[in-house]
Design a protein around this motif. Sequence first.
Motif, PDB file in Angstrom:
ATOM      1  N   UNK A 128       0.817  -1.219   0.000  1.00 35.40           N
ATOM      2  CA  UNK A 128       0.000   0.000   0.000  1.00 35.40           C
ATOM      3  C   UNK A 128       0.855   1.274   0.000  1.00 35.40           C
ATOM      4  N   UNK A 129       2.094   1.138   0.437  1.00 36.64           N
ATOM      5  CA  UNK A 129       2.995   2.293   0.476  1.00 36.64           C
ATOM      6  C   UNK A 129       4.172   2.106  -0.475  1.00 36.64           C
ATOM      7  N   UNK A 130       3.939   1.401  -1.584  1.00 35.37           N
ATOM      8  CA  UNK A 130       5.022   0.990  -2.464  1.00 35.37           C
ATOM      9  C   UNK A 130       5.821   2.182  -3.001  1.00 35.37           C
ATOM     10  N   UNK A 131       5.155   3.287  -3.337  1.00 40.76           N
ATOM     11  CA  UNK A 131       5.873   4.459  -3.858  1.00 40.76           C
ATOM     12  C   UNK A 131       6.787   5.041  -2.795  1.00 40.76           C
ATOM     13  N   UNK A 132       6.283   5.125  -1.566  1.00 39.85           N
ATOM     14  CA  UNK A 132       7.096   5.668  -0.475  1.00 39.85           C
ATOM     15  C   UNK A 132       8.227   4.714  -0.114  1.00 39.85           C
ATOM     16  N   UNK A 133       7.973   3.409  -0.246  1.00 40.43           N
ATOM     17  CA  UNK A 133       9.014   2.411   0.037  1.00 40.43           C
ATOM     18  C   UNK A 133      10.170   2.573  -0.941  1.00 40.43           C
ATOM     19  N   UNK A 134       9.856   2.728  -2.234  1.00 42.83           N
ATOM     20  CA  UNK A 134      10.911   2.914  -3.234  1.00 42.83           C
ATOM     21  C   UNK A 134      11.622   4.256  -3.043  1.00 42.83           C
ATOM     22  N   UNK A 135      10.867   5.278  -2.665  1.00 39.59           N
ATOM     23  CA  UNK A 135      11.495   6.570  -2.377  1.00 39.59           C
ATOM     24  C   UNK A 135      12.473   6.435  -1.216  1.00 39.59           C
ATOM     25  N   UNK A 136      12.053   5.700  -0.187  1.00 36.88           N
ATOM     26  CA  UNK A 136      12.925   5.490   0.964  1.00 36.88           C
ATOM     27  C   UNK A 136      14.154   4.667   0.574  1.00 36.88           C
ATOM     28  N   UNK A 137      13.954   3.663  -0.277  1.00 27.75           N
ATOM     29  CA  UNK A 137      15.074   2.825  -0.721  1.00 27.75           C
ATOM     30  C   UNK A 137      16.136   3.663  -1.426  1.00 27.75           C
ATOM     31  N   UNK A 138      15.717   4.444  -2.418  1.00 28.80           N
ATOM     32  CA  UNK A 138      16.676   5.242  -3.181  1.00 28.80           C
ATOM     33  C   UNK A 138      17.250   6.373  -2.329  1.00 28.80           C
ATOM     34  N   UNK A 139      16.413   6.950  -1.459  1.00 28.32           N
ATOM     35  CA  UNK A 139      16.895   8.023  -0.595  1.00 28.32           C
ATOM     36  C   UNK A 139      17.943   7.539   0.391  1.00 28.32           C
ATOM     37  N   UNK A 140      17.694   6.370   0.979  1.00 23.77           N
ATOM     38  CA  UNK A 140      18.660   5.801   1.917  1.00 23.77           C
ATOM     39  C   UNK A 140      19.935   5.361   1.209  1.00 23.77           C
ATOM     40  N   UNK A 141      19.765   4.655   0.085  1.00 17.35           N
ATOM     41  CA  UNK A 141      20.901   4.037  -0.595  1.00 17.35           C
ATOM     42  C   UNK A 141      21.835   5.049  -1.236  1.00 17.35           C
ATOM     43  N   UNK A 142      21.269   6.070  -1.876  1.00 15.64           N
ATOM     44  CA  UNK A 142      22.100   6.974  -2.677  1.00 15.64           C
ATOM     45  C   UNK A 142      22.257   8.382  -2.087  1.00 15.64           C
ATOM     46  N   UNK A 143      21.604   8.643  -0.957  1.00 13.35           N
ATOM     47  CA  UNK A 143      21.744   9.964  -0.343  1.00 13.35           C
ATOM     48  C   UNK A 143      22.158   9.867   1.123  1.00 13.35           C
ATOM     49  N   UNK A 144      21.293   9.280   1.937  1.00  9.89           N
ATOM     50  CA  UNK A 144      21.514   9.289   3.384  1.00  9.89           C
ATOM     51  C   UNK A 144      22.719   8.442   3.782  1.00  9.89           C
ATOM     52  N   UNK A 145      22.766   7.191   3.300  1.00 10.63           N
ATOM     53  CA  UNK A 145      23.854   6.294   3.691  1.00 10.63           C
ATOM     54  C   UNK A 145      25.228   6.788   3.217  1.00 10.63           C
ATOM     55  N   UNK A 146      25.367   7.252   1.967  1.00  7.76           N
ATOM     56  CA  UNK A 146      26.672   7.779   1.562  1.00  7.76           C
ATOM     57  C   UNK A 146      27.143   8.940   2.429  1.00  7.76           C
ATOM     58  N   UNK A 147      26.227   9.878   2.744  1.00  9.25           N
ATOM     59  CA  UNK A 147      26.594  11.004   3.607  1.00  9.25           C
ATOM     60  C   UNK A 147      26.980  10.507   4.995  1.00  9.25           C
ATOM     61  N   UNK A 148      26.201   9.542   5.517  1.00 10.17           N
ATOM     62  CA  UNK A 148      26.501   8.981   6.838  1.00 10.17           C
ATOM     63  C   UNK A 148      27.867   8.304   6.844  1.00 10.17           C
ATOM     64  N   UNK A 149      28.199   7.572   5.763  1.00  9.40           N
ATOM     65  CA  UNK A 149      29.484   6.886   5.696  1.00  9.40           C
ATOM     66  C   UNK A 149      30.644   7.881   5.630  1.00  9.40           C
ATOM     67  N   UNK A 150      30.431   8.992   4.911  1.00  8.08           N
ATOM     68  CA  UNK A 150      31.471  10.023   4.837  1.00  8.08           C
ATOM     69  C   UNK A 150      31.704  10.630   6.224  1.00  8.08           C
ATOM     70  N   UNK A 151      30.624  10.944   6.922  1.00 11.51           N
ATOM     71  CA  UNK A 151      30.747  11.519   8.265  1.00 11.51           C
ATOM     72  C   UNK A 151      31.416  10.548   9.230  1.00 11.51           C
ATOM     73  N   UNK A 152      31.015   9.271   9.145  1.00  9.27           N
ATOM     74  CA  UNK A 152      31.643   8.264  10.008  1.00  9.27           C
ATOM     75  C   UNK A 152      33.114   8.089   9.655  1.00  9.27           C
ATOM     76  N   UNK A 153      33.401   8.051   8.353  1.00  8.22           N
ATOM     77  CA  UNK A 153      34.789   7.902   7.920  1.00  8.22           C
ATOM     78  C   UNK A 153      35.662   9.044   8.404  1.00  8.22           C
ATOM     79  N   UNK A 154      35.144  10.268   8.291  1.00 11.06           N
ATOM     80  CA  UNK A 154      35.891  11.427   8.768  1.00 11.06           C
ATOM     81  C   UNK A 154      36.100  11.354  10.275  1.00 11.06           C
ATOM     82  N   UNK A 155      35.073  10.861  10.980  1.00  9.51           N
ATOM     83  CA  UNK A 155      35.182  10.724  12.436  1.00  9.51           C
ATOM     84  C   UNK A 155      36.256   9.717  12.811  1.00  9.51           C
ATOM     85  N   UNK A 156      36.320   8.603  12.057  1.00  9.45           N
ATOM     86  CA  UNK A 156      37.329   7.584  12.348  1.00  9.45           C
ATOM     87  C   UNK A 156      38.739   8.096  12.043  1.00  9.45           C
TER      88      UNK A 156
END
Length: 320
Positions: A128-156
Amino acid sequence: MMQFYKKRDFGTFISDSFTFFRLYGKNYLKNFILLNGLLLIVMVITMVFGFKEFFGAMFGSNIGGQSYYLEQYLENNIGMFILIGIFLFILSTALMTVNLLFPVFYMKRIAEGNLQIKSDDILSDFKNNIKKVFTMYFGLTFLVMPVAMVLLGFSYILVFIFIGILVVLFVGPTLFNVITFLCYDYFNSNRGFFESLSYAVRSQFSYANAREGSPYVKYWGSTTIFLILFYIISGIFSGIPMIIYLITLTTTTSDAYFEQNPLEGGFGIFLFFIYGISTLVSFLLMNILYVNSGLMYYDSRTDFHQKVELEEIETIGNND
């Protein structure tokens, strides 16, 4: 029934997370395994049969002193590793998204008073939320997670400076909370993806009513406690295969053994099977962190607290 929309302190987050699993844990984990089990099994099998030869070549070349063997092996199988890598990337990011959204839909149903939840109910929420699920998938995979990994990497990197240890200690749990709050808010409000992301960041440091103070310390503290427990328990399971492997090496003196792939045959399958079990344990343990984040999200939604309390009072009055 457990109350979700209410203010909690640091200790209550810890105790209520365990209370949640005491009340709903059996049903929760059963549905979680049913929905995530197939993806997890496919990923583990792909890792076992796709990378068994690679790890065998790596360990074998290191033991035998063949410095160029691994490099030659990679050059001869580069195409296979690229295909397997792409497949594992898609599979792992899909599994990550499902893992993050499962507790979101499950706790939302519980908060709405639905106590008899089936896997079909959660599956229908995904559909029922398939559009939002795909939005979350692409948002997490190609935006949020890369930024989070950069911040974590810089912290390390800053760990080489003493202050970096403190930075990692605060950045890691905070990023985890932002990501989980994003998932909860996107499916529990009418906000868009970036609006929910903004709320996820802002809610770590202040309530909607600024006079209520900052919740950061209790959010960070409860997540940190559960992260420490997670790393200790998962570390024990993930360390077992390596211990078995090292014991095998130290108790085997045959030159023929070192010349062959040490992960061939039954021993290799057994070793990767143990790694598969440790992976499954890690995925299950992460649910404690997801549920804890859900309770923090409901704590942050002070706009619903009074409404829910009034509804409960009216329900008691109707029962009388």
